[in-house]
Design a protein around this motif. Structure first.
Motif, short mmCIF file in Angstrom:
data_model
loop_
_atom_site.label_atom_id
_atom_site.label_comp_id
_atom_site.label_asym_id
_atom_site.label_seq_id
_atom_site.Cartn_x
_atom_site.Cartn_y
_atom_site.Cartn_z
N LYS A 122 12.79 -3.56 -5.62
CA LYS A 122 11.54 -3.66 -7.31
C LYS A 122 11.33 -2.73 -6.68
O LYS A 122 10.39 -1.80 -7.87
N ARG A 177 7.50 0.08 -3.02
CA ARG A 177 7.22 1.26 -1.84
C ARG A 177 6.98 2.62 -2.13
O ARG A 177 6.39 3.19 -2.53
N HIS A 200 12.55 0.27 4.56
CA HIS A 200 12.65 -0.75 3.72
C HIS A 200 14.04 -2.14 3.91
O HIS A 200 13.96 -3.44 4.74
N SER A 245 15.01 -3.42 7.68
CA SER A 245 14.43 -4.32 7.67
C SER A 245 15.24 -4.91 6.72
O SER A 245 15.14 -6.80 7.39
N HIS A 270 18.58 -6.29 8.67
CA HIS A 270 18.76 -6.58 10.17
C HIS A 270 18.43 -8.13 9.98
O HIS A 270 18.77 -8.95 10.38
N ASP A 271 16.98 -8.45 8.88
CA ASP A 271 16.45 -9.39 8.63
C ASP A 271 16.96 -10.87 8.13
O ASP A 271 17.18 -11.76 9.01
N ARG A 308 18.22 -10.35 -2.43
CA ARG A 308 18.11 -9.45 -4.11
C ARG A 308 19.46 -10.09 -5.27
O ARG A 308 20.25 -9.27 -5.82
N GLN A 351 7.29 -8.19 13.56
CA GLN A 351 9.27 -9.60 13.56
C GLN A 351 9.63 -10.12 14.86
O GLN A 351 9.63 -11.45 15.07
N LYS A 360 4.40 -6.77 9.82
CA LYS A 360 6.09 -6.96 9.17
C LYS A 360 6.04 -6.16 7.56
O LYS A 360 6.55 -5.72 7.06
N THR A 361 4.89 -7.02 6.74
CA THR A 361 4.85 -6.54 5.48
C THR A 361 3.57 -5.00 4.94
O THR A 361 3.94 -4.77 4.42
N PHE A 411 0.46 -9.51 -1.12
CA PHE A 411 2.04 -9.50 -1.56
C PHE A 411 2.72 -10.36 -0.71
O PHE A 411 3.37 -11.17 -0.83
N GLN A 412 2.16 -10.14 0.70
CA GLN A 412 3.43 -11.80 2.13
C GLN A 412 2.61 -13.33 1.40
O GLN A 412 3.22 -14.07 1.92
N ASP A 457 5.03 -13.86 -1.44
CA ASP A 457 6.13 -14.11 -0.74
C ASP A 457 6.02 -15.98 0.25
O ASP A 457 7.10 -16.02 -0.66
C1 GRG Z 1 12.51 -4.41 12.13
C2 GRG Z 1 14.03 -6.44 11.73
C3 GRG Z 1 13.06 -5.97 11.41
C4 GRG Z 1 12.28 -6.39 10.47
C5 GRG Z 1 10.92 -6.40 10.39
C6 GRG Z 1 10.13 -6.60 7.38
C7 GRG Z 1 11.00 -6.78 8.36
C8 GRG Z 1 10.61 -6.86 9.37
C9 GRG Z 1 11.52 -7.46 7.99
C10 GRG Z 1 12.39 -7.60 6.82
C11 GRG Z 1 11.55 -9.57 5.55
C12 GRG Z 1 10.55 -10.16 5.36
C13 GRG Z 1 10.88 -11.11 5.12
C14 GRG Z 1 9.45 -9.14 5.31
C15 GRG Z 1 8.44 -9.64 4.60
C16 GRG Z 1 7.87 -8.61 3.55
C17 GRG Z 1 8.43 -8.57 2.17
C18 GRG Z 1 8.29 -9.98 1.52
C19 GRG Z 1 9.93 -8.18 2.14
C20 GRG Z 1 11.01 -8.60 0.52
O1 GRG Z 1 10.08 -7.04 -0.06
P1 GRG Z 1 10.61 -6.81 -2.16
O2 GRG Z 1 10.63 -8.19 -2.25
O3 GRG Z 1 11.52 -6.92 -2.08
O4 GRG Z 1 9.86 -5.63 -2.36
P2 GRG Z 1 12.87 -5.58 -2.65
O5 GRG Z 1 14.25 -6.46 -2.82
O6 GRG Z 1 12.25 -6.09 -4.50
O7 GRG Z 1 12.78 -4.76 -2.14
#
Ligand code: GRG
Length: 295
Positions: free
Chosen positions: A45, A48, A77, A80, A83-84, A96, A158, A181-182, A218-219, A222
């Motif tokens: 999207k 950020r 982003h 993360s 790796h996640d 995505r 994380q 995280k978010t 946002f979280q 989610d």
């Molecule tokens: C350092 C491995 C590591 C992780 C750090 C950020 C994070 C912690 C992990 C990523 C996975 C995750 C579920 C993060 C929560 C934030 C979130 C809902 C991310 C998705 O963001 P969107 O919806 O994604 O903006 P797009 O695909 O639109 O960019």
């Protein structure tokens, strides 16, 4: 999002897409660059980096000065997410709407692509930010970036998230995970735009507060979507939180209360903009549209 604001948003988004494509070449050894490009150019999207550019503009900066930093934040982003998604972390096959990085390039390349993005992002800030931005400002931007990316923020969130799986955690711990995280990336995005615009501490605090609220909302959304949306809508596997026995806002407060919390946080975020006379249709619409998002 109304049509006029969507057009403004898309202009920023297209600029980010173009610059990410330009900044990440395919060089030798091709596998790593292709793996980095695969995830970064997978069509997120771009919320950020758009927030970085708009924050800079609305605070009287030149958003062109923030393009490199905005792209770097999107690289962080993407790192993360790569790796996640690994089997040793959240273990997901889709992101995505596409196969995850390790499913296409293998686990070793996915780990390395994430690592490479993490150091390539600040390299881009240093090399591509216009020289008219002072060294002092650049240093502040790099400090914000490295703190957010590391063991004080993203990684802390994380680690606590992984350690909490299958456990009954407190509301405090849940908020700690979400904040780090978010919300940390949303804060980084807006603070970076504000710092490049050269804003004062009062406005910097205001945009930080807005980003905290948006990040949490946002979280929570989610968490809600993980329960209510489909794989096609989400672009990633739904129902993962319950499967991994994760405490989420939904498991803690229930669906209806969680939705109300999203609405309250978004309207509090809009109030902050109003209170500080930050007249940005995009930032207001981002807040208003979080509870309508489907992916
Ligand atoms: C350092 C491995 C590591 C992780 C750090 C950020 C994070 C912690 C992990 C990523 C996975 C995750 C579920 C993060 C929560 C934030 C979130 C809902 C991310 C998705 O963001 P969107 O919806 O994604 O903006 P797009 O695909 O639109 O960019």
């Amino acid at each position: 999002m109304n049509e006029v604001v969507k057009k403004q948003f898309d202009e920023y988004k297209n600029l980010i897409e173009r610059k990410l494509d330009e900044y990440i070449p395919v060089e030798y050894p091709e596998k790593i660059w292709k793996s980095m490009r695969y995830s970064v150019l997978a069509g997120g999207k771009r919320l950020r980096p758009v927030m970085t550019l708009e924050t800079c503009r609305v605070l009287s900066g030149s958003y062109e000065n923030a393009v490199a930093a905005a792209c770097a934040i999107e690289m962080l982003h993407s790192q993360s997410l790569i790796h996640d998604d690994l089997p040793c972390m959240d273990n997901d096959d889709y992101r995505r709407g596409k196969l995850t990085n390790h499913k296409v390039f293998g686990e070793a390349a996915a780990v390395l692509a994430g690592d490479a993005l993490l150091s390539f992002a600040p390299q881009i800030i240093i090399q591509k930010t216009p020289k008219t931005v002072s060294a002092e400002t650049l240093l502040k931007v790099l400090e914000e970036f490295t703190v957010a990316a590391g063991a004080h923020k993203l990684i802390a969130g994380q680690v606590v998230d992984i350690e909490s799986e299958g456990k009954q955690i407190s509301q405090e711990t849940l908020n700690y995970i979400h904040e780090n995280k978010t919300a940390a990336l949303f804060k980084l995005s807006m603070r970076t735009g504000a710092i490049i615009a050269g804003t004062d501490e009062k406005i910097l605090s205001a945009v930080t507060e807005y980003a905290e609220k948006i990040g949490l909302a946002f979280q929570i959304m989610d968490d809600i979507l993980d329960v209510t949306a489909t794989l096609e809508e989400l672009g990633k596997t739904p129902g993962k939180d319950a499967k991994e026995e994760k405490v989420t806002y939904v498991s803690f407060y229930g669906l209806e209360t969680s939705k109300k919390q999203v609405s309250s946080l978004c309207s509090e975020a809009c109030d902050i903009l109003k209170e500080h006379n930050i007249q940005s249709d995009i930032l207001r619409e981002i807040a208003n549209s979080i509870n309508e998002r489907v992916n």
